[in-house]
Scaffold this active site. Structure first.
Site, PDB file in Angstrom:
ATOM      1  CD  GLU A  56      21.221 -12.071 -12.056  1.00  0.00           C
ATOM      2  OE1 GLU A  56      20.560 -11.026 -12.089  1.00  0.00           O
ATOM      3  OE2 GLU A  56      22.445 -12.090 -11.843  1.00  0.00           O
ATOM      4  N   GLY A  57      16.707 -12.948  -9.087  1.00  0.00           N
ATOM      5  CA  GLY A  57      15.274 -12.833  -8.826  1.00  0.00           C
ATOM      6  C   GLY A  57      14.625 -14.205  -8.808  1.00  0.00           C
TER       7      GLY A  57
END
Lengths: 597, 597
Positions: free
Chosen positions: B439-440
C-alpha cells in the site's frame, strides 16, 4: 541471491590509512604483516568468500540442516566447502604458528572474519566457535591438552563448541546444573545443554565440546562452575578420533534464520556419563569461558557489520537494476533506476555510512587487541587492553543492533520484491536477527559496559576514549574544507552527550544500579554512534589529505567525504537524543510496576 | 504461541476518554453509537478475535497456503473461520446499512480492525482488501454495479481484491500495461498482475477483482488508466456466481511472513480476454483507486499497531514466566522473572508507550474520518478531511515503521527463545516486515506527506495540527503534577522541530523537490513521534484528571502517567534528532553519485 564481493578496498583503507598498520607490523612476531602480505591475504580470502562460500548461502538457507537419530547432515556443498576452508589454512589465520596457525594479526583476521560472515553466516559460525575453543585451550589448557587438541582445532580438522546455556541458565550462568563427577584422570559429565551452535555436523572428523559443569560439593553460583573438554570421539593413543563418547545431539531448533547452522540440544551422559577433562582449575570455568567469550563477542559484532554489508550489496544490485519512476525534479519523460531516487539514495547512504563506521570501529578494536598482546611496553599493553575491554561490548551491541536495522533497510530498498524470499534480502533480515541475542544480548553487553567497563575504573577508559575523539573533533573544526569542518560540531555535541552520560553512570551506578541499568542500552547505543562518528570524521580527514596530496582514486575519496557528512547529518544526532533516556535513570522504568505491564 | 486478548480497556480509553466519542455519536446516522453499544461490539469482537482467529495464527503460518493448478487451499480452519466472520456480520461493521452493513462509525471499525489484524494478520488481510473494493464501488460504481456486487461484498460472501502492481509497475503506476479492449457492454482484459493479496482462495464463493488497465488509444501515463470490475465468476441473472471468467492465479509467492495470506500472480485473458466492467469513467482509474487506497493505507497503519500489540502480549507472557537472574541492586539470593529487570522493563515500556501512541494516532484519524463524512457543517467536514489527508501517510508510515521495530523488540525480550520459531515471537517479526512496503512504501508515504499534504496547501493543515499540539503542550506545562508538567518541555521541543521542518518543506519543495525528498522519511517519522507524544501527553492529562476526580481504576491511570513520561524521556527526543536530516536536504544525498554507491 546476488554475488558477494569482499570490500577489500575499504578494508585496506581502514587498516592502512585510517588505522596504523605499521604499528602492528612493527610488533614482535608480526614483522611479516606488510601491506603487501595483507593485500595478498585479502585477495585470496576474497576469492574464497565470493567463489566458494557465498554461492552456498541461499541454498543452505533453503535446505537447512537435517537431524536424523542424533546425526546431522549439513546442506549440500557445506562439507566440501569446509574441507577447502581447512585446506586453505583459513581456520588458523590468527592462530599461533606453534600449533600450525598462520600467526597473523587479529586485525587481518578480522577482515577475513568479515568476509566469511558476509558470504555465509551459517557456515562461518562453525569456525567462529572453533576459534573460541582454541583461545580457551591456548590460554588455559595444559601442555598435554594443547598437544592433543590444538593442532587439529587450528587446522579445522576438528571443530569446537561452547556449551554454556541450559534451559534454566541463559543470561544467568550461575544457574548451570550440568554435573561433573571425578573418576580417575577425568570426570563424568551429565546434563543437557541447549542452543549449541554447530554442536553436531558432518563437516569435521571430531567435535571438541567445551562444557561448563558443576563438580560435587562445588559452591553455589558462578564460583562452582568448571570447564571441561568433552570430545565427541575420544582421541586414541595416536591422537586420532577413537571411541565414541557419551554425547548425543537430541534435537536441532527450527529458527527464524541461520538455517544452515545447526543449533543443537546436546545431551551428555545418558549412558552413565560423558568423559570430560578438566581445563585448568576447578571453579574457574566461567572465567576461562570469558576468555573466549570476549573474542567471540567481537566476532559477533563483526557479523553485524558483515550481514549489513551483504544486505547493502544485495540492495545496491537490485536498486541499480530496477527501473521505476522518473527523476525527482527532473525530466518526467525519462525513467531511471531507483538507485537515482533521493529516498533510495538516503537508504543506501544510511546503510553505507553505518557499515563504514562499524567496520572502522570493529577493526579499531582488533588493532588495539594486537597492541595489547604484543606491544613491548607493558603500560601500553595495559592501556590498549583497557581500550579493548571498553570497546568490546560496544562493538558487539552496537554493530549487531545497527546491522539488524540495516538488513531490514536492505529489504525496504527492494520494495515488494524484498519480501519475497527468492531475492535473498529476506535471508539477511532473518539471519541478522540472532546477532543481538547470542553471546550475550544487547542488554547484557550494556550492563557490562556500565558496570565493569565504565563504573569500575571510575570512567577512566571511557574518558581516555572521549579525549581521543575530542582531539579528532578539534582537527575537524580546524579543517579548511567546509564540508569536513561541518562534521566537527555534531561530533562535539555527541562527545559531550556521551561524557555527560558516562559521568552519570560513574556517579550513580554504585548506589543505584537499577537506574543505570534502565538506561544501559541507550548508553551503549550512544557510545556506538559517537565512536562511529569520530572514526568517520577521521576518515574524512584522511580522504581530504589524500585528495589534497593528489591521490588518483578521487571518486573513492570523494565518496568518503560525502559519507562522513551524511553520517554527521543523519546518524550522529541520534546520540544526543539518547541522553535524556540515560539521565532519566529508572524514573519511569522504576515507577512502572511489573504487574501493570 | 500465546493467546491474544484484545486491549478493550485501552481502546475504550482512547475512544471515550482521549477522543470525543460523543462528537461521533452526535453525527447524523451514528445516533446509536453509544458507549454501551460500542462496549458490546468490542466485547463480541474481542471474543471472536481471541477465540477464533488467534488460535489459527501460528498453525496458518506453519502450513501456509497451497497452490495447485490455479486453485488455492487455505490452511486448516481458515474457511470455517471466514464463514463465522461472515455470519457474525464482521465484514460490514462500518458499511452502509443500505447494502447490509452495520453502519457503525469508522472509529469503532478501527478497533475491530485492530483486533483482527493482531489476532491473525494473514486472515485479516482478506477482509481488508474486500473493504477497499467496497469503498471504491460505493463511491464510484453505477447503481447497477452496486446492486450486483455490494451486498455480497459487504456480507463477505464474496471477497474483493485490488489489482495494481505489474512486474514493471510498482510504485510507479504510470507504467501499467494491462489492456482493456471494449466489447459491447464490457471490456476484454489482458495482462498480468503481481502481489495480489487474497487473489485466489477457497474461503468465499466469488472473488471480485478491481483491476487497473489501459484502454486502446488512452493517453500515456496515469491519465490513461481505468478501473474495471473483473469477477472470478460472472454473476448470473439471479446474481449468483455463474460462468468462470478468463482469470487464473498462476503462482503464489514464498514470502518472509504472512504465509497464510495468498500473494498471487493473476493472469487475465490467457484465453482471449477476461470480461471486465468499467467503473465510472475511462481514465479515472487511479483516482478511484486512491479512494480505496487511502483507507487501505490507514488500515495498514493499524496493522503496524496491531502486530506490535500482539508482539507485546507475547513478550509480556514470556517475560513474566521466565525466571532468570537476581533483581538489580536487590537481594542476590532471590531469582525473579525477567519482567522485573530494568532493561526488560525498558523494552516493554518502549513497546507499550509507542503502542499506546500509535493507537491514539490511528484512532484519532478515524475520528476525523467520521466527522469529515457526516458533520452537518461543510466547513468542519473540510477541516476534518484536511486533517485526515495529512494524518494518513503518518499513520501508515510511522505506525508500520515503529510496529516493525517493536515486533523485533518482542523477539529481543525472549532472548534465545525468541529466535526459535515455536515461541511465535518470530512470526510477528516476519509478518510485520511487509507493512512498511505494501500500500505504498514508507518512502511513498513520505513523498505524499511532503508534496500533496504539506507543500500543496502551503503547510496550512500541518500548522493547524501544530497549533492543536501546542495547546496541549501549554496545558501540560501548566499542570500541578510535576510528572505531567515534565512532558511539556520535550513535547514543545518536538513541536518546534516539526514546525521548522514543515517550514523548510514549504519553502523548498517547489524549487528543489530532490532536497525535500531526501529528507522526506525523516520528516514523516518526526511527525509521527511528535503526534504520538502529543496524544500521550493528552492521555496523561486525562489520567491525572481521572485520578484527581477519584477514579477507581488507579493502577490503570497511574500506568498511563508513567507511560507518557517514559515516552517523553525515551521516544520523543528522536523527533528533534531527525531535524538535521530534514534540513540537510540533499546536501550529502545529492553529492553522492549513484555510481559511487
Amino acid at each position: 541471491m546476488t554475488d558477494y564481493t569482499a570490500p577489500t578496498r575499504d578494508m585496506k583503507f581502514v587498516m592502512q590509512e585510517l588505522l596504523d598498520l605499521d604499528a602492528i607490523s612493527g610488533l614482535p612476531g608480526f614483522e611479516e604483516a606488510s601491506p603487501e602480505l595483507v593485500d595478498a591475504v585479502l585477495e585470496e580470502a576474497s576469492k574464497f568468500a565470493g567463489g566458494v562460500l557465498a554461492p552456498l548461502n541461499q541454498s543452505g538457507d533453503q535446505a537447512g540442516v537435517r537431524w536424523d537419530d542424533g546425526a546431522i547432515t549439513m546442506p549440500a556443498g557445506f562439507v566440501e566447502a569446509y574441507q577447502q576452508f581447512v585446506e586453505g589454512g583459513w581456520n588458523g589465520v590468527q592462530c599461533d604458528e606453534a600449533f600450525g596457525g598462520q600467526g597473523l594479526p587479529e586485525l587481518v583476521a578480522t577482515a577475513t572474519q568479515e568476509m566469511w560472515q558476509a558470504a555465509n553466516m551459517s557456515f562461518a559460525l562453525g569456525p567462529l566457535l572453533t576459534a573460541g575453543a582454541i583461545e580457551a585451550l591456548h590460554a588455559h589448557g595444559s601442555e598435554a591438552q594443547q598437544a592433543t587438541y590444538l593442532h587439529k582445532l587450528v587446522s579445522g580438522e576438528w571443530s569446537g563448541t561452547m556449551n554454556l546455556t541450559e534451559p534454566q541458565a541463559g543470561s544467568d550462568l550461575a544457574a548451570v546444573r550440568t554435573r561433573a563427577t571425578p573418576e580417575g584422570d577425568h570426570y563424568l559429565i551429565q546434563g543437557q545443554k541447549i542452543f549449541i551452535t554447530w554442536g553436531e555436523h558432518d563437516c569435521a572428523e571430531n567435535i571438541i565440546h567445551l562444557v561448563l559443569a558443576r563438580t560435587p560439593d562445588a559452591p553455589a553460583g558462578v564460583k562452582g562452575i568448571s570447564l571441561f573438554i568433552v570430545p565427541k570421539s575420544l582421541p586414541d593413543a595416536d591422537g586420532n578420533p577413537g571411541e565414541a563418547n557419551d554425547v548425543r545431539c537430541v534435537n536441532t531448533e527450527h529458527k527464524i534464520g541461520i538455517h544452515a547452522s545447526p543449533t543443537c540440544t546436546m545431551s551428555y551422559g545418558d549412558n552413565g556419563g560423558a568423559i570430560g577433562y578438566l581445563v585448568g582449575e576447578e571453579g574457574k570455568g566461567l572465567m576461562y569461558m570469558f576468555t573466549m567469550m570476549n573474542e567471540a563477542r567481537h566476532k559477533v559484532g563483526v557479523q553485524g557489520l558483515a550481514i549489513a554489508d551483504r544486505a547493502y550489496q544485495q540492495a545496491r544490485w537490485y536498486a541499480a537494476e530496477r527501473i521505476q519512476g522518473t527523476p525527482a525534479g527532473g525530466d518526467a519523460s525519462k525513467t531511471v533506476s531507483i538507485l537515482h531516487h533521493p529516498d533510495v539514495k538516503r537508504m543506501m547512504l544510511t546503510m553505507r555510512a553505518q557499515i563504514e563506521a562499524m567496520r572502522a570501529l570493529a577493526y579499531s578494536a582488533s588493532w588495539s587487541m594486537d597492541l595489547s598482546r604484543r606491544h613491548p611496553d607493558s603500560e601500553e599493553r595495559r592501556r590498549q587492553q583497557a581500550r579493548v575491554d571498553l570497546l568490546i561490548p560496544i562493538v558487539k551491541g552496537w554493530c549487531t543492533e545497527v546491522g539488524q536495522e540495516l538488513a531490514s533497510l536492505g529489504v525496504q530498498v527492494h520494495g515488494g520484491m524484498g519480501y519475497v524470499e527468492e531475492t535473498g534480502a529476506g535471508q539477511h533480515y532473518r539471519d541478522a536477527r540472532i546477532t543481538t541475542i547470542y553471546e550475550g544480548t544487547t542488554g547484557i553487553q550494556a550492563n557490562d559496559l556500565i558496570g565493569r567497563k565504565t563504573y569500575k575504573d571510575g570512567g577512566a577508559a571511557m574518558h581516555t576514549l572521549l579525549a581521543e575523539m575530542e582531539g579528532l573533533a578539534s582537527e575537524l573544526e580546524a579543517s579548511a574544507d567546509s564540508g569536513v569542518k561541518a562534521i566537527g560540531e555534531p561530533l562535539t555535541a555527541g562527545i559531550n552527550a556521551l561524557r555527560e552520560a558516562a559521568e552519570y553512570v560513574v556517579r550513580t551506578h554504585g548506589e543505584n544500579p537499577a537506574a543505570t541499568s534502565a538506561g544501559a542500552v541507550p548508553y551503549l547505543m550512544m557510545a556506538g554512534y559517537v565512536c562511529g562518528g569520530a572514526l568517520l570524521g577521521r576518515s574524512a580527514l584522511v580522504a581530504r589529505a589524500a585528495l589534497d596530496g593528489g591521490a588518483s582514486e578521487t571518486d573513492f575519496y570523494q565518496a568518503k567525504l560525502v559519507t562522513a557528512r551524511f553520517y554527521a547529518q543523519h546518524i550522529l544526532p541520534k546520540a544526543v537524543a539518547l541522553l535524556p533516556a540515560v539521565l532519566a535513570g529508572d524514573d519511569a522504568v522504576g515507577a512502572m510496576s511489573a504487574e501493570w505491564l
